[in-house]
Write a protein that holds these residues in place. Structure first.
Motif, short mmCIF file in Angstrom:
data_model
loop_
_atom_site.label_atom_id
_atom_site.label_comp_id
_atom_site.label_asym_id
_atom_site.label_seq_id
_atom_site.Cartn_x
_atom_site.Cartn_y
_atom_site.Cartn_z
N GLU A 156 -1.52 -10.00 6.64
CA GLU A 156 -2.77 -10.11 7.41
C GLU A 156 -3.49 -9.38 8.22
OE1 GLU A 156 -0.32 -13.37 9.77
OE2 GLU A 156 -1.15 -15.16 8.44
N ARG A 157 -2.91 -8.25 8.55
CA ARG A 157 -3.65 -7.68 9.56
C ARG A 157 -4.83 -6.90 8.64
NH1 ARG A 157 2.09 -7.16 11.72
NH2 ARG A 157 2.74 -5.46 10.73
N LYS A 158 -3.70 -6.39 7.33
CA LYS A 158 -5.07 -5.53 6.51
C LYS A 158 -6.37 -6.45 5.71
CE LYS A 158 -1.77 -2.81 4.51
NZ LYS A 158 -2.56 -1.60 5.02
N ARG A 159 -6.28 -7.77 6.20
CA ARG A 159 -6.96 -8.63 5.64
C ARG A 159 -8.26 -8.32 6.73
NH1 ARG A 159 -5.64 -14.49 3.68
NH2 ARG A 159 -5.11 -14.91 5.22
N THR A 160 -7.61 -8.57 8.14
CA THR A 160 -8.32 -9.00 9.07
C THR A 160 -9.44 -7.69 8.88
OG1 THR A 160 -6.74 -9.82 10.52
CG2 THR A 160 -8.48 -9.39 12.13
N LYS A 161 -8.83 -6.15 9.24
CA LYS A 161 -9.44 -4.92 9.61
C LYS A 161 -10.17 -4.76 8.50
CE LYS A 161 -6.03 -2.55 11.30
NZ LYS A 161 -4.28 -0.90 11.14
N ARG A 162 -10.32 -5.37 7.79
CA ARG A 162 -11.41 -5.05 6.41
C ARG A 162 -12.85 -6.21 6.20
NH1 ARG A 162 -7.75 -4.30 0.85
NH2 ARG A 162 -6.45 -2.75 2.08
N ASP A 222 0.98 -1.22 0.03
CA ASP A 222 0.09 0.32 -0.17
C ASP A 222 1.12 1.00 -0.40
OD1 ASP A 222 -2.00 -1.87 -0.54
OD2 ASP A 222 -2.58 -1.37 2.28
#
Length: 206
Positions: A200-206, A181
């Motif tokens: 993984e963190r970004k996917r979890t937030k979404r 990003d």
């Protein structure tokens, strides 16, 4: 998520990261934005006057021995061949990196780059040699006459220079450099696991 991969085929660590980042991107459903660079061009600007590529001259023997063990461990883990240093290292990779830029819109960058890595680190073939590039083209269903002519054009030279300049402006200092990003930078094959955690963190937030 946006994933950019700045790379030069003359780096063994980049070869490893190149093979690791593709299944990672596929796992997360992300298209890799391939950004060919010339690592020597970056290093000459970021660290002028330092003989970075004289590996045996700048690294103590004990550390060099461990680095070679490291490479062997990566070979086994990834199922690739990495002879280091290849004969004549460091190689002038400018021609094949321009080629990668030209081949990306055709969807042929990945097979061409992979074959470059294999030829250099697995077979001791210098990537600066037109005959070697011709063989790589034939192995990857690319017209060598067209490619060798196209990479000599000023537009190809300028495009690679622009990638190098952009990488430096964004904080890069070597290959491989990955951006998640746009601003979250990761350098080196050993940062792939950190890149994964960030994804993984970004996917979890979404």
């Amino acid at each position: 998520m946006k994933l950019e991969f700045f790379f030069d085929c003359s780096s063994p660590w980049t070869y490893m990261a190149f093979e690791m980042v593709q299944p990672l991107a596929e796992e997360f459903g992300v298209n890799i934005i391939w950004r060919p660079i010339l690592v020597g061009g970056i290093f000459n600007q970021v660290n002028p006057g330092v003989e970075f590529f004289k590996v045996k001259d700048r690294i103590p023997q004990r550390k060099l021995d461990h680095m070679l063990k490291d490479i062997g461990d990566w070979e086994k883990a990834l199922g690739i061949r990495v002879k280091f240093p290849p004969a004549g290292h460091p190689v002038n990779s400018v021609k094949v990196m321009r080629a990668c830029l030209l081949l990306e819109p055709q969807g042929k960058l990945v097979p061409f780059a992979r074959r470059c890595f294999q030829a250099y680190f697995g077979e001791d073939h210098p990537l600066s040699d037109d005959a070697v590039i011709t063989d790589i083209c034939r192995d990857t269903d690319i017209d060598p006459k067209w490619l060798l002519s196209a990479i000599a054009e000023q537009s190809a030279k300028d495009a690679l220079r622009m990638n190098v300049d952009e990488a430096i402006a964004r904080g890069a200092f070597g290959s491989p450099t990955m951006f998640l990003d746009d601003v979250d930078m990761y350098f080196g094959v050993d940062r792939i696991q950190l890149l994964r955690k960030a994804m993984e963190r970004k996917r979890t937030k979404r």
